[in-house]
Scaffold this motif. Structure first.
Motif, PDB file in Angstrom:
ATOM      1  N   LYS A   1       0.834  -1.206   0.000  1.00 16.68           N
ATOM      2  CA  LYS A   1       0.000   0.000   0.000  1.00 16.68           C
ATOM      3  C   LYS A   1       0.871   1.260   0.000  1.00 16.68           C
ATOM      4  O   LYS A   1       0.599   2.226  -0.716  1.00 16.68           O
ATOM      5  N   ARG A   2       1.940   1.241   0.812  1.00 12.79           N
ATOM      6  CA  ARG A   2       2.821   2.417   0.880  1.00 12.79           C
ATOM      7  C   ARG A   2       3.556   2.649  -0.428  1.00 12.79           C
ATOM      8  O   ARG A   2       3.938   3.773  -0.749  1.00 12.79           O
ATOM      9  N   ALA A   3       3.748   1.572  -1.209  1.00 13.73           N
ATOM     10  CA  ALA A   3       4.455   1.702  -2.484  1.00 13.73           C
ATOM     11  C   ALA A   3       3.602   2.368  -3.551  1.00 13.73           C
ATOM     12  O   ALA A   3       4.082   2.652  -4.645  1.00 13.73           O
ATOM     13  N   GLY A   4       2.336   2.619  -3.233  1.00 12.21           N
ATOM     14  CA  GLY A   4       1.466   3.291  -4.174  1.00 12.21           C
ATOM     15  C   GLY A   4       0.924   2.404  -5.265  1.00 12.21           C
ATOM     16  O   GLY A   4       0.473   2.887  -6.312  1.00 12.21           O
ATOM     17  N   LEU A   5       0.945   1.082  -5.057  1.00 13.61           N
ATOM     18  CA  LEU A   5       0.426   0.155  -6.063  1.00 13.61           C
ATOM     19  C   LEU A   5      -1.098   0.110  -5.996  1.00 13.61           C
ATOM     20  O   LEU A   5      -1.693   0.435  -4.967  1.00 13.61           O
ATOM     21  N   PRO A   6      -1.754  -0.286  -7.086  1.00 12.45           N
ATOM     22  CA  PRO A   6      -3.225  -0.275  -7.128  1.00 12.45           C
ATOM     23  C   PRO A   6      -3.840  -1.083  -5.998  1.00 12.45           C
ATOM     24  O   PRO A   6      -3.398  -2.189  -5.686  1.00 12.45           O
ATOM     25  N   SER A   7      -4.876  -0.529  -5.374  1.00 13.82           N
ATOM     26  CA  SER A   7      -5.517  -1.190  -4.230  1.00 13.82           C
ATOM     27  C   SER A   7      -6.521  -2.246  -4.652  1.00 13.82           C
ATOM     28  O   SER A   7      -6.996  -3.012  -3.823  1.00 13.82           O
ATOM     29  N   ASN A   8      -6.850  -2.300  -5.949  1.00 10.38           N
ATOM     30  CA  ASN A   8      -7.835  -3.276  -6.402  1.00 10.38           C
ATOM     31  C   ASN A   8      -7.181  -4.560  -6.884  1.00 10.38           C
ATOM     32  O   ASN A   8      -7.780  -5.346  -7.619  1.00 10.38           O
ATOM     33  N   HIS A   9      -5.937  -4.780  -6.497  1.00 14.58           N
ATOM     34  CA  HIS A   9      -5.233  -5.999  -6.857  1.00 14.58           C
ATOM     35  C   HIS A   9      -5.258  -6.987  -5.691  1.00 14.58           C
ATOM     36  O   HIS A   9      -5.419  -6.602  -4.542  1.00 14.58           O
ATOM     37  N   VAL A  10      -5.056  -8.256  -6.010  1.00 17.41           N
ATOM     38  CA  VAL A  10      -4.917  -9.283  -4.978  1.00 17.41           C
ATOM     39  C   VAL A  10      -3.455  -9.303  -4.535  1.00 17.41           C
ATOM     40  O   VAL A  10      -2.547  -9.402  -5.367  1.00 17.41           O
ATOM     41  N   VAL A  11      -3.224  -9.192  -3.237  1.00 16.00           N
ATOM     42  CA  VAL A  11      -1.860  -9.185  -2.701  1.00 16.00           C
ATOM     43  C   VAL A  11      -1.598 -10.511  -1.988  1.00 16.00           C
ATOM     44  O   VAL A  11      -2.412 -10.960  -1.175  1.00 16.00           O
ATOM     45  N   VAL A  12      -0.472 -11.131  -2.308  1.00 10.61           N
ATOM     46  CA  VAL A  12      -0.058 -12.366  -1.640  1.00 10.61           C
ATOM     47  C   VAL A  12       1.267 -12.106  -0.938  1.00 10.61           C
ATOM     48  O   VAL A  12       2.227 -11.644  -1.575  1.00 10.61           O
TER      49      VAL A  12
END
Length: 280
Positions: free
Chosen positions: A151-162
């Motif tokens: 989240k802090r890296a500014g990546l899209p929030s609508n992605h699935v994070v593993v």
């Protein structure tokens, strides 16, 4: 090649005599066995075709497609909502370590018809736990912090994070095991899933050495050791990989364990998405 050797014919084929017609039901003809096919080359984060563009820190997306969706839904129409519910998913692996990337790629490749892998830079994903976390709480916190780092890296929030964080724990007094905490988070759909890999035995002397080499005033000592057990093991086992020493000691790689756990979480995730779609 189908794997079936055809015998040469010496002449034109001779038709078999017709069997007398009866009203008795004919027994079911057994299906011929399907010859095995050569398995597809294992997908890798570096060999897959590019799908998405560049994000912060040189993030690149990659995509794989499976052509078996039609076959699956033909054989089992009940799988249709699951296939449709899991198309075009963007996945962020909260690490650039090869063992984690390959494990997540393999898991999603086996379960999804279309997905893109987005790789953040390693420096964006540091966790505030020791390099060798000790205990379930430290492992879970490490995985959580990797998700937050995305989240802090500014990546899209609508992605699935593993996120994956391995830790050691003495499940049995005097016996240590390495376990991986795996998180799958889809904030846009309010889904958060936790899982753990199988427990791999860790030599007690490796744990003792890692502890002894950690200064008493080490700032992160509350969460573990400054030296990983993998580093200690590789000193006496040069053939071992510090990030996947499991294979050298047990014949089961760390990647295999992570793949199994990620696939378990994917199965639950797919069904939650399908259920949410049915409720709309």
């Amino acid at each position: 090649s189908s794997g079936i050797n055809a015998l040469p014919l010496s002449g034109p084929p001779v038709p078999a005599p017709m069997a007398p017609q009866t009203n008795a039901p004919h027994p079911a003809t057994p299906l011929a066995p399907i010859a095995p096919t050569t398995p597809a080359t294992e997908p890798s984060p570096e060999s897959a075709p590019t799908k998405t563009g560049w994000f912060k820190g040189g993030v690149v997306g990659r995509v794989w497609s499976k052509a078996v969706d039609t076959m699956i839904t033909t054989l089992d129409p009940g799988m249709t909502p699951y296939i449709k519910a899991t198309q075009a998913v963007n996945v962020i692996v909260a690490s650039r370590k090869e063992v984690k990337l390959k494990a997540v790629v393999n898991a999603f490749h086996a379960s999804y018809g279309d997905f893109a892998l987005v790789k953040p830079t390693e420096e964006d994903l540091e966790s505030n736990v020791a390099p060798q976390p000790v205990g379930f709480a430290a492992g879970l916190q490490g995985a959580n912090e990797r998700v937050e780092a995305v989240k802090r890296a500014g990546l899209p929030s609508n992605h699935v994070v593993v996120a994956v964080e391995n830790f050691i724990v003495d499940i049995i007094p005097g016996k240590w095991f390495d376990i991986g905490c795996v998180l799958l988070v889809d904030k846009s759909n309010n889904i958060r899933l936790e899982g753990f890999t199988q427990a791999t035995p860790v030599p007690a002397d490796a744990v003792a050495s890692a502890e002894a080499e950690t200064p008493t005033d080490y700032p992160l000592r509350w969460s573990g050791f400054a030296v990983t057990c993998g580093e200690i093991i590789c000193r006496s086992r040069p053939d071992a990989d510090p990030s996947d020493w499991h294979l050298a000691l047990t014949d089961v790689s760390r990647k295999e364990s992570i793949v199994a756990t990620v696939r378990t979480l994917i199965g639950t995730y797919r069904r939650l998405l399908a259920a949410a779609g049915d409720g709309q």
